[in-house]
Enzyme design. Structure first.
Site, PDB file in Angstrom:
ATOM      1  N   SER A   1       0.788  -1.240   0.000  1.00  0.00           N
ATOM      2  CA  SER A   1       0.000   0.000   0.000  1.00  0.00           C
ATOM      3  C   SER A   1       0.814   1.280   0.000  1.00  0.00           C
ATOM      4  O   SER A   1       0.241   2.371  -0.034  1.00  0.00           O
ATOM      5  CB  SER A   1      -0.962   0.012   1.193  1.00  0.00           C
ATOM      6  OG  SER A   1      -2.038  -0.862   0.961  1.00  0.00           O
TER       7      SER A   1
ATOM      8  N   LYS B   1      -0.099   3.699  -2.624  1.00  0.00           N
ATOM      9  CA  LYS B   1      -1.119   4.742  -2.515  1.00  0.00           C
ATOM     10  C   LYS B   1      -0.538   6.152  -2.428  1.00  0.00           C
ATOM     11  O   LYS B   1      -1.259   7.129  -2.660  1.00  0.00           O
ATOM     12  CB  LYS B   1      -2.022   4.454  -1.310  1.00  0.00           C
ATOM     13  CG  LYS B   1      -2.870   3.189  -1.455  1.00  0.00           C
ATOM     14  CD  LYS B   1      -3.791   2.997  -0.260  1.00  0.00           C
ATOM     15  CE  LYS B   1      -4.701   1.802  -0.424  1.00  0.00           C
ATOM     16  NZ  LYS B   1      -4.029   0.512  -0.220  1.00  0.00           N
TER      17      LYS B   1
ATOM     18  N   SER C   1      -5.644   3.285   4.553  1.00  0.00           N
ATOM     19  CA  SER C   1      -5.231   2.382   3.468  1.00  0.00           C
ATOM     20  C   SER C   1      -6.432   1.658   2.864  1.00  0.00           C
ATOM     21  O   SER C   1      -6.353   0.463   2.554  1.00  0.00           O
ATOM     22  CB  SER C   1      -4.196   1.368   3.977  1.00  0.00           C
ATOM     23  OG  SER C   1      -3.292   1.018   2.957  1.00  0.00           O
TER      24      SER C   1
ATOM     25  N   LYS D   1       3.242   6.456   5.197  1.00  0.00           N
ATOM     26  CA  LYS D   1       2.354   5.458   4.587  1.00  0.00           C
ATOM     27  C   LYS D   1       2.869   4.071   4.945  1.00  0.00           C
ATOM     28  O   LYS D   1       4.066   3.795   4.862  1.00  0.00           O
ATOM     29  CB  LYS D   1       2.290   5.611   3.065  1.00  0.00           C
ATOM     30  CG  LYS D   1       1.238   4.700   2.427  1.00  0.00           C
ATOM     31  CD  LYS D   1      -0.156   5.160   2.784  1.00  0.00           C
ATOM     32  CE  LYS D   1      -1.218   4.089   2.509  1.00  0.00           C
ATOM     33  NZ  LYS D   1      -1.258   3.047   3.558  1.00  0.00           N
TER      34      LYS D   1
END
Length: 332
Positions: free
Chosen positions: A109, A112, A166, A271
Protein backbone atom coordinates in the site's frame (compact mmCIF):
# COMPACT_ATOMS: atom_id res chain seq x y z
CA UNK A 1 -17.78 -70.80 80.59
CA UNK A 2 -19.46 -73.95 79.14
CA UNK A 3 -22.49 -71.83 78.24
CA UNK A 4 -20.37 -69.32 76.35
CA UNK A 5 -18.54 -72.08 74.51
CA UNK A 6 -21.82 -73.68 73.50
CA UNK A 7 -23.15 -70.36 72.24
CA UNK A 8 -20.03 -69.78 70.19
CA UNK A 9 -20.25 -73.25 68.64
CA UNK A 10 -23.93 -72.61 67.83
CA UNK A 11 -23.04 -69.33 66.10
CA UNK A 12 -20.37 -71.04 64.01
CA UNK A 13 -22.83 -73.73 63.02
CA UNK A 14 -25.43 -71.20 61.90
CA UNK A 15 -22.94 -68.94 59.97
CA UNK A 16 -22.96 -70.92 56.66
CA UNK A 17 -26.73 -70.99 56.63
CA UNK A 18 -26.94 -67.24 57.20
CA UNK A 19 -24.40 -66.57 54.46
CA UNK A 20 -26.35 -68.72 52.03
CA UNK A 21 -29.57 -66.93 52.88
CA UNK A 22 -27.95 -63.48 52.44
CA UNK A 23 -26.47 -64.55 49.16
CA UNK A 24 -29.81 -65.80 47.94
CA UNK A 25 -31.53 -62.63 49.02
CA UNK A 26 -28.86 -60.42 47.49
CA UNK A 27 -28.83 -62.42 44.31
CA UNK A 28 -32.56 -62.13 43.98
CA UNK A 29 -32.42 -58.45 44.58
CA UNK A 30 -29.61 -58.08 42.04
CA UNK A 31 -31.54 -60.09 39.47
CA UNK A 32 -34.55 -57.84 39.91
CA UNK A 33 -32.43 -54.74 39.35
CA UNK A 34 -30.76 -56.29 36.32
CA UNK A 35 -34.14 -57.23 34.91
CA UNK A 36 -35.43 -53.71 35.41
CA UNK A 37 -32.32 -52.25 33.76
CA UNK A 38 -32.56 -54.71 30.95
CA UNK A 39 -36.08 -53.62 30.21
CA UNK A 40 -35.06 -49.94 30.24
CA UNK A 41 -31.84 -50.21 28.16
CA UNK A 42 -30.88 -53.55 26.63
CA UNK A 43 -27.32 -54.49 27.46
CA UNK A 44 -24.98 -54.61 24.47
CA UNK A 45 -21.34 -55.36 24.21
CA UNK A 46 -19.53 -52.22 23.13
CA UNK A 47 -16.06 -52.35 21.68
CA UNK A 48 -13.83 -49.66 23.10
CA UNK A 49 -12.24 -47.49 20.44
CA UNK A 50 -9.16 -45.38 21.09
CA UNK A 51 -9.39 -42.07 19.25
CA UNK A 52 -6.04 -40.53 18.56
CA UNK A 53 -5.93 -36.80 17.93
CA UNK A 54 -4.47 -35.97 14.57
CA UNK A 55 -1.96 -33.16 14.64
CA UNK A 56 -3.22 -30.00 12.95
CA UNK A 57 -1.65 -29.48 9.53
CA UNK A 58 1.27 -27.08 9.58
CA UNK A 59 0.47 -23.99 7.51
CA UNK A 60 3.72 -22.57 6.30
CA UNK A 61 3.94 -18.83 5.89
CA UNK A 62 4.27 -17.60 2.34
CA UNK A 63 7.83 -16.30 1.96
CA UNK A 64 8.27 -12.69 0.95
CA UNK A 65 10.18 -11.76 -2.18
CA UNK A 66 12.95 -10.49 0.09
CA UNK A 67 13.19 -13.80 1.93
CA UNK A 68 13.37 -15.73 -1.33
CA UNK A 69 16.15 -13.40 -2.52
CA UNK A 70 18.10 -13.90 0.72
CA UNK A 71 17.94 -10.22 1.68
CA UNK A 72 17.34 -11.08 5.34
CA UNK A 73 20.75 -12.76 5.43
CA UNK A 74 22.43 -9.37 5.14
CA UNK A 75 23.58 -8.22 8.58
CA UNK A 76 23.26 -4.68 9.85
CA UNK A 77 24.48 -3.07 13.10
CA UNK A 78 20.94 -2.48 14.39
CA UNK A 79 19.76 -6.05 13.77
CA UNK A 80 16.68 -4.81 11.95
CA UNK A 81 13.86 -7.18 11.05
CA UNK A 82 13.42 -5.30 7.77
CA UNK A 83 15.47 -6.66 4.89
CA UNK A 84 15.55 -3.19 3.36
CA UNK A 85 16.19 0.04 5.27
CA UNK A 86 17.16 3.50 4.12
CA UNK A 87 17.53 6.81 5.95
CA UNK A 88 18.22 10.01 4.05
CA UNK A 89 18.74 13.60 5.15
CA UNK A 90 16.11 15.39 3.09
CA UNK A 91 17.98 18.68 3.00
CA UNK A 92 21.52 17.46 2.24
CA UNK A 93 20.69 14.15 0.48
CA UNK A 94 23.19 12.44 2.75
CA UNK A 95 22.51 8.76 3.28
CA UNK A 96 22.73 8.01 7.00
CA UNK A 97 21.78 4.35 6.88
CA UNK A 98 21.54 1.95 3.98
CA UNK A 99 20.63 -1.73 3.77
CA UNK A 100 19.81 -3.27 0.39
CA UNK A 101 18.64 0.12 -0.97
CA UNK A 102 18.52 -0.99 -4.61
CA UNK A 103 16.60 -4.23 -4.02
CA UNK A 104 13.39 -4.13 -6.07
CA UNK A 105 10.48 -5.54 -4.07
CA UNK A 106 6.67 -5.40 -3.89
CA UNK A 107 5.65 -2.24 -2.00
CA UNK A 108 2.05 -3.05 -1.06
CA UNK A 109 0.00 0.00 0.00
CA UNK A 110 2.93 2.39 -0.19
CA UNK A 111 1.62 2.43 -3.77
CA UNK A 112 -1.12 4.74 -2.52
CA UNK A 113 1.36 7.60 -2.12
CA UNK A 114 1.77 7.69 -5.90
CA UNK A 115 -1.98 7.23 -6.33
CA UNK A 116 -2.57 10.27 -4.13
CA UNK A 117 0.09 12.36 -5.88
CA UNK A 118 -1.40 11.69 -9.33
CA UNK A 119 -4.90 12.52 -8.06
CA UNK A 120 -3.79 15.82 -6.50
CA UNK A 121 -1.73 16.87 -9.52
CA UNK A 122 -4.64 16.09 -11.86
CA UNK A 123 -6.48 19.12 -10.48
CA UNK A 124 -9.74 17.19 -10.31
CA UNK A 125 -12.26 18.73 -7.87
CA UNK A 126 -11.97 17.32 -4.35
CA UNK A 127 -15.68 17.87 -3.69
CA UNK A 128 -16.81 15.77 -6.65
CA UNK A 129 -18.91 12.77 -5.57
CA UNK A 130 -17.50 9.34 -6.42
CA UNK A 131 -19.35 6.04 -5.98
CA UNK A 132 -17.85 2.69 -5.05
CA UNK A 133 -19.06 -0.05 -7.41
CA UNK A 134 -18.44 -3.74 -7.99
CA UNK A 135 -15.60 -2.67 -10.30
CA UNK A 136 -13.69 -1.71 -7.13
CA UNK A 137 -13.89 -5.23 -5.72
CA UNK A 138 -10.54 -6.76 -4.76
CA UNK A 139 -10.01 -9.62 -7.22
CA UNK A 140 -6.30 -9.86 -6.35
CA UNK A 141 -6.40 -10.89 -2.66
CA UNK A 142 -10.20 -11.06 -2.12
CA UNK A 143 -10.04 -8.68 0.83
CA UNK A 144 -13.12 -6.98 2.21
CA UNK A 145 -13.83 -3.32 2.81
CA UNK A 146 -15.90 -1.08 5.04
CA UNK A 147 -16.97 0.80 1.94
CA UNK A 148 -19.95 -1.15 0.63
CA UNK A 149 -20.79 -1.07 -3.04
CA UNK A 150 -22.97 1.97 -3.64
CA UNK A 151 -21.12 4.11 -1.07
CA UNK A 152 -20.75 7.68 -2.31
CA UNK A 153 -18.07 10.00 -0.96
CA UNK A 154 -16.23 13.02 -2.24
CA UNK A 155 -12.88 12.64 -3.94
CA UNK A 156 -11.30 14.34 -0.93
CA UNK A 157 -12.86 11.82 1.46
CA UNK A 158 -11.72 8.93 -0.72
CA UNK A 159 -8.21 10.35 -0.73
CA UNK A 160 -8.28 10.71 3.05
CA UNK A 161 -9.33 7.10 3.63
CA UNK A 162 -6.82 5.78 1.11
CA UNK A 163 -3.90 7.52 2.82
CA UNK A 164 -4.92 7.28 6.48
CA UNK A 165 -6.65 3.89 6.66
CA UNK A 166 -5.23 2.38 3.47
CA UNK A 167 -8.75 1.81 2.11
CA UNK A 168 -8.32 -0.23 -1.06
CA UNK A 169 -11.72 0.44 -2.60
CA UNK A 170 -11.22 4.16 -2.06
CA UNK A 171 -7.87 4.05 -3.87
CA UNK A 172 -9.30 1.98 -6.70
CA UNK A 173 -12.29 4.29 -7.08
CA UNK A 174 -9.92 7.27 -7.31
CA UNK A 175 -8.09 5.61 -10.16
CA UNK A 176 -11.27 4.51 -11.92
CA UNK A 177 -12.69 8.06 -11.88
CA UNK A 178 -9.57 9.49 -13.53
CA UNK A 179 -10.07 10.92 -17.05
CA UNK A 180 -9.63 7.97 -19.42
CA UNK A 181 -10.32 5.44 -16.69
CA UNK A 182 -8.13 3.06 -14.74
CA UNK A 183 -5.68 2.27 -17.55
CA UNK A 184 -4.99 5.96 -18.10
CA UNK A 185 -4.50 6.41 -14.36
CA UNK A 186 -1.93 3.61 -14.08
CA UNK A 187 -0.11 5.03 -17.10
CA UNK A 188 -0.01 8.41 -15.31
CA UNK A 189 1.42 6.73 -12.21
CA UNK A 190 4.26 5.17 -14.20
CA UNK A 191 4.89 8.39 -16.12
CA UNK A 192 5.20 10.29 -12.84
CA UNK A 193 7.61 7.71 -11.47
CA UNK A 194 9.80 8.10 -14.55
CA UNK A 195 9.74 11.88 -14.27
CA UNK A 196 11.00 11.60 -10.66
CA UNK A 197 13.87 9.35 -11.72
CA UNK A 198 12.33 6.25 -10.12
CA UNK A 199 13.91 3.86 -12.59
CA UNK A 200 13.29 0.74 -10.46
CA UNK A 201 9.58 1.44 -10.00
CA UNK A 202 6.58 -0.01 -11.82
CA UNK A 203 2.84 0.07 -11.10
CA UNK A 204 0.00 -2.07 -12.46
CA UNK A 205 -2.87 -0.82 -10.25
CA UNK A 206 -3.53 1.94 -7.67
CA UNK A 207 -4.02 0.00 -4.41
CA UNK A 208 -0.84 -2.02 -3.85
CA UNK A 209 -2.68 -5.34 -3.61
CA UNK A 210 -0.71 -6.63 -6.59
CA UNK A 211 2.82 -7.87 -5.97
CA UNK A 212 3.70 -6.50 -9.40
CA UNK A 213 3.70 -2.99 -7.94
CA UNK A 214 7.39 -2.81 -7.17
CA UNK A 215 10.07 -0.31 -6.22
CA UNK A 216 13.34 0.14 -4.33
CA UNK A 217 14.07 2.03 -1.13
CA UNK A 218 16.13 4.61 -3.01
CA UNK A 219 13.22 5.22 -5.41
CA UNK A 220 10.67 5.45 -2.60
CA UNK A 221 12.82 8.06 -0.86
CA UNK A 222 12.38 10.20 -4.00
CA UNK A 223 8.62 9.73 -3.82
CA UNK A 224 8.49 10.64 -0.12
CA UNK A 225 10.61 13.71 -0.81
CA UNK A 226 8.08 14.99 -3.36
CA UNK A 227 4.85 14.01 -1.59
CA UNK A 228 6.02 15.46 1.73
CA UNK A 229 6.04 18.87 0.09
CA UNK A 230 2.34 18.68 -0.81
CA UNK A 231 0.34 20.11 2.15
CA UNK A 232 -2.84 18.08 1.58
CA UNK A 233 -0.87 14.82 1.42
CA UNK A 234 0.98 15.69 4.59
CA UNK A 235 -2.26 16.48 6.40
CA UNK A 236 -4.25 13.46 5.23
CA UNK A 237 -1.47 10.89 5.68
CA UNK A 238 -0.75 11.99 9.25
CA UNK A 239 -4.40 12.24 10.28
CA UNK A 240 -5.00 9.82 13.15
CA UNK A 241 -8.74 9.27 12.75
CA UNK A 242 -11.84 10.44 10.94
CA UNK A 243 -15.58 9.93 11.25
CA UNK A 244 -17.25 9.39 7.89
CA UNK A 245 -20.98 9.29 7.14
CA UNK A 246 -21.73 6.08 5.26
CA UNK A 247 -25.41 6.23 4.46
CA UNK A 248 -27.41 6.41 7.69
CA UNK A 249 -24.49 5.54 9.94
CA UNK A 250 -21.25 7.22 10.89
CA UNK A 251 -18.15 5.05 10.79
CA UNK A 252 -14.84 5.83 12.46
CA UNK A 253 -11.64 5.16 10.53
CA UNK A 254 -8.16 5.21 12.09
CA UNK A 255 -4.58 5.44 10.89
CA UNK A 256 -2.62 2.28 10.22
CA UNK A 257 0.54 3.83 11.72
CA UNK A 258 0.71 3.70 15.53
CA UNK A 259 3.76 5.99 15.61
CA UNK A 260 1.51 8.98 14.93
CA UNK A 261 0.30 8.72 18.53
CA UNK A 262 3.84 8.56 19.90
CA UNK A 263 4.97 11.96 21.29
CA UNK A 264 8.59 11.07 20.57
CA UNK A 265 7.89 11.21 16.84
CA UNK A 266 7.32 14.31 14.70
CA UNK A 267 6.03 12.80 11.46
CA UNK A 268 5.32 15.01 8.47
CA UNK A 269 4.16 12.30 6.06
CA UNK A 270 3.79 8.53 6.26
CA UNK A 271 2.35 5.46 4.59
CA UNK A 272 2.27 1.84 5.66
CA UNK A 273 1.78 -1.27 3.56
CA UNK A 274 1.39 -5.03 3.78
CA UNK A 275 0.76 -7.99 1.53
CA UNK A 276 2.31 -11.43 2.02
CA UNK A 277 4.77 -10.96 -0.83
CA UNK A 278 5.98 -7.60 0.50
CA UNK A 279 6.01 -8.15 4.25
CA UNK A 280 5.40 -5.18 6.54
CA UNK A 281 6.47 -1.84 5.06
CA UNK A 282 6.50 1.81 6.07
CA UNK A 283 7.86 5.06 4.67
CA UNK A 284 8.02 8.33 6.59
CA UNK A 285 9.28 11.85 6.58
CA UNK A 286 10.05 12.88 10.14
CA UNK A 287 11.83 15.66 11.96
CA UNK A 288 14.50 14.24 14.25
CA UNK A 289 17.54 15.73 15.99
CA UNK A 290 16.79 19.02 14.23
CA UNK A 291 16.84 17.46 10.78
CA UNK A 292 14.25 16.45 8.19
CA UNK A 293 14.77 12.75 7.57
CA UNK A 294 13.26 10.32 5.09
CA UNK A 295 12.94 6.71 6.30
CA UNK A 296 12.10 3.61 4.32
CA UNK A 297 11.59 0.12 5.80
CA UNK A 298 10.57 -2.73 3.50
CA UNK A 299 9.97 -6.45 3.90
CA UNK A 300 9.84 -6.49 7.69
CA UNK A 301 8.98 -9.82 9.30
CA UNK A 302 6.68 -9.79 12.32
CA UNK A 303 3.43 -8.07 13.25
CA UNK A 304 4.98 -4.99 14.87
CA UNK A 305 8.51 -5.31 13.51
CA UNK A 306 8.39 -2.31 11.16
CA UNK A 307 7.48 -0.06 14.09
CA UNK A 308 10.16 -1.67 16.25
CA UNK A 309 12.71 -1.12 13.48
CA UNK A 310 11.72 2.53 13.22
CA UNK A 311 12.18 2.88 16.99
CA UNK A 312 15.62 1.27 16.82
CA UNK A 313 16.54 3.69 14.08
CA UNK A 314 15.26 6.69 16.03
CA UNK A 315 17.28 5.75 19.10
CA UNK A 316 20.38 5.07 17.04
CA UNK A 317 20.13 8.41 15.26
CA UNK A 318 19.58 10.23 18.55
CA UNK A 319 22.72 8.64 19.98
CA UNK A 320 24.97 9.77 17.15
CA UNK A 321 27.26 12.72 17.85
CA UNK A 322 26.54 15.24 15.14
CA UNK A 323 24.47 12.70 13.17
CA UNK A 324 25.60 14.20 9.87
CA UNK A 325 29.11 12.75 10.17
CA UNK A 326 27.79 9.23 10.69
CA UNK A 327 26.79 6.81 7.96
CA UNK A 328 26.29 3.08 7.95
CA UNK A 329 26.04 0.81 4.94
CA UNK A 330 25.07 -2.85 4.80
CA UNK A 331 24.53 -3.45 1.12
CA UNK A 332 23.73 -6.71 -0.60
Amino acid sequence: MKTSLAAALLSLALLPALSTAQAATTGKSTRVVKTAKAKATPTRKVKSVVVRKTAAPVVRAVPTFGQVAGLHDVDDPLELRSSVAYVLDQNTNEVLFSKNPQAVLPIASITKLMTALVVVESGLPMDEKLTVTDEDRDTEKNTGSRLAFGTTLTRGEMLHLALMSSENRAAHALGRHYPGGLNAFVAAMNAKAQSLGMADTHYVEPTGLSSRNQSSAADLAKLVNVTSQVPILRDLSTSREARVALGKRTVQFRSTNGLLANPLWDIGLQKTGFINEAGKCVVMQARMAGRQLIMVFLDSSGKTSRIADAERMRKWLASLPGVAEQAVSAKL
